[in-house]
Structure formats: C-alpha cells, structure tokens
Design an enzyme around this catalytic site. Structure first.
Site, short mmCIF file in Angstrom:
data_model
loop_
_atom_site.label_atom_id
_atom_site.label_comp_id
_atom_site.label_asym_id
_atom_site.label_seq_id
_atom_site.Cartn_x
_atom_site.Cartn_y
_atom_site.Cartn_z
N ASN A 99 -1.87 8.06 1.25
CA ASN A 99 -1.33 7.56 2.52
C ASN A 99 0.19 7.66 2.58
OD1 ASN A 99 -0.46 5.49 0.87
ND2 ASN A 99 -1.56 3.86 1.93
N ASP B 106 5.96 -1.06 -9.96
CA ASP B 106 5.22 -2.04 -9.15
C ASP B 106 4.20 -2.78 -10.03
OD1 ASP B 106 3.41 0.07 -9.52
OD2 ASP B 106 3.54 0.73 -7.44
N HIS C 288 2.33 6.48 0.36
CA HIS C 288 3.10 5.41 -0.27
C HIS C 288 3.80 5.91 -1.54
CE1 HIS C 288 -0.39 3.66 -2.97
NE2 HIS C 288 0.18 4.71 -3.53
N GLU D 231 3.84 0.71 1.28
CA GLU D 231 2.78 1.22 2.15
C GLU D 231 3.36 1.56 3.53
OE1 GLU D 231 0.23 1.75 0.39
OE2 GLU D 231 -1.08 0.03 0.15
P1 PGA Z 1 -2.22 8.56 -8.76
O1 PGA Z 1 -1.51 7.45 -7.88
O2 PGA Z 1 -1.15 9.20 -9.59
O3 PGA Z 1 -3.21 7.81 -9.58
O4 PGA Z 1 -2.83 9.54 -7.81
C1 PGA Z 1 -0.38 7.74 -7.15
C2 PGA Z 1 -0.07 6.62 -6.19
O5 PGA Z 1 -0.99 6.06 -5.58
O6 PGA Z 1 1.12 6.32 -6.01
#
Ligand code: PGA
Length: 247
Positions: A139, A72, A141, A146
């Site tokens: 959340n 992304d 995602h 999302e």
């Molecule tokens: P993080 O992010 O590895 O920094 O916790 C994961 C995400 O939000 O997909």
C-alpha cells in the site's frame, strides 16, 4: 517543482539484490563507522542482512560502532514477545553484526505523543540518521507510515490498515496475531537521512514500486516522498520492476 527520478538499480533476482544492498551498506559503514542507521524488519531486507553477516564472519565488515534505530514496533508488544519487531531486528541485524545491544534505540512503544516528540527532537539534535534501510508495503507504506502520510508526519502511533495487517499475517501465521497499532519513525525524520536505501522484491511489489518512483508524489503513496531524500538508492529485482512509466 518536479522531483527528479531516483537512482534505480534493477537486479536479476533476490540474491543479487541482497548482495548489491550489502555492498552499499558495507561501503557506507566503511566510510562512516559510527553511522546512525535506521533498520527495517520485514522479509525483503533479510537477505541483505545475511549477506552483511557473512562479510562480518569473513572479517570484511566491522559494525561495532554503528547505532541502530528500529524503524517501527507494534504497540504494546514486549521485546520478549515472539512478534516483537525489536526482537526480529536483534536476531537478524544487531547480533549477527556484533553491534553492542546498548547501541540499539527503539521507538517509544507506548506511542505517548510527548515521548515521540522527544524522540524526534533528540535524533534531530544528534544530527539525524545517516542511513535508512527501508522496505515498502504493497500500500506504499514506509515503516508504518500508512497512507495518507505526507512528508511532514512525525514519529507517532498509527492504526494499521487492512493491507498491512494482511501482509504482516504472513510473519505471524494468522491475521488475528497481528497487533492493530504500531509506532513508527515518521516520514519527516526518514526524509532527512543522509542516505536512504529502498529495497523491493517480487511481483507483489511491482505496481506500488512503479507508482512510488514514477507516479505523482502524494500522501496516498507515502514512499513517493522518498524521492525528495538527499541520496535515495533503490534496489529492485526484475520481478518488482515495471519501468513502463507512470500511466
Ligand atoms: P516485506 O515488508 O519486506 O515483508 O515485504 C515490507 C513492508 O511492509 O514495509
């Protein structure tokens, strides 16, 4: 039809998780040297990527045939911008592993729907992804899919939810510096990956990991759809694991 529980490995701590993840990726790349690999940024996979880089330094890993697909990218952010997720992937994965820059594919960062559809079609025609390395948001995602995101959503532009803006603020120091929109590979493409490696670490992920892996499969928890993947491997550390069940 109920989805069977995935294979879950619970490691003692983050370092052990990173080594176990590197083992899996290294084995996969040894068997498939020209793998098409979806690469997540975020904090969680960084230890795994560092571990892979050490293996390359020792001469134990050759990733020069790999093609990297960026999971992304923020909308409207140029690669030179310090917040670019492409830049982060280049610094943490592509360069340390000696992958040629021409083997790196980003998502269409302007989010143009035709360009996103063409991107998905091209990936599908080429046989899809071989391996997806993914983290999970608090959340639920995956990438910036999302909630709600079901199994059919394509690569597209999305609005970030407040929870994602808050967690991404930790990367850039301040929520005001987090772009509000992003383009993400869709769940549909990710779910067709031949192998999927999901990594989660720390107590902040405990609740969502439990819901994703043991709760109902629902668009409200996009990561729950990963259980329908052909070959899902989950690596969590003890802090992120609550195996008490779906209640
Ligand atoms: P993080 O992010 O590895 O920094 O916790 C994961 C995400 O939000 O997909």
């Amino acid at each position: 039809m109920p989805v069977p529980p995935p294979r879950i490995d619970v490691l003692d701590d983050y370092d052990a998780l990173s080594r176990a993840g590197a083992d899996m990726v290294a084995d996969f790349l040894a068997a498939t040297p020209t793998a098409r690999v979806v690469v997540a940024t975020g904090v969680t996979p960084m230890g795994l990527y560092r571990e892979l880089a050490h293996r390359r330094e020792r001469g134990d890993l050759d990733a020069t045939g790999v093609t990297v697909f960026l999971l992304d990218e923020y909308a409207g952010i140029e690669p030179e911008d310090g917040r670019s997720l492409l830049g982060w992937a280049l610094r943490s994965f592509v360069e340390p592993l000696g992958i040629p820059p021409e083997h790196v594919v980003s998502v269409p960062t302007d989010g143009d729907p035709d360009a996103c559809a063409a991107y998905d079609l091209e990936v599908e025609r080429a046989g899809g992804y071989d391996l997806a390395i993914l983290g999970i948001g608090t959340n639920g995602h995956v990438g910036f899919n999302e909630p709600p995101s079901d199994a059919s959503v394509p690569t597209r532009m999305v609005e970030l939810l407040p929870e994602s803006i808050d967690s991404n603020a930790a990367y850039w120091g301040d929520a005001a510096r987090v772009p509000r929109r992003a383009v993400t590979i869709g769940m549909a493409g990710l779910l067709r990956s031949r192998m999927t490696l999901l990594v989660a670490s720390g107590a902040s992920k405990r609740e969502i990991v439990r819901r994703s892996l043991l709760g109902p499969v629902t668009a409200e928890v996009p990561a729950s759809h990963l259980r329908a993947s052909a070959d899902l491997r989950v690596l969590v550390d003890r802090a992120a694991w609550d195996g008490s069940g779906p209640t």
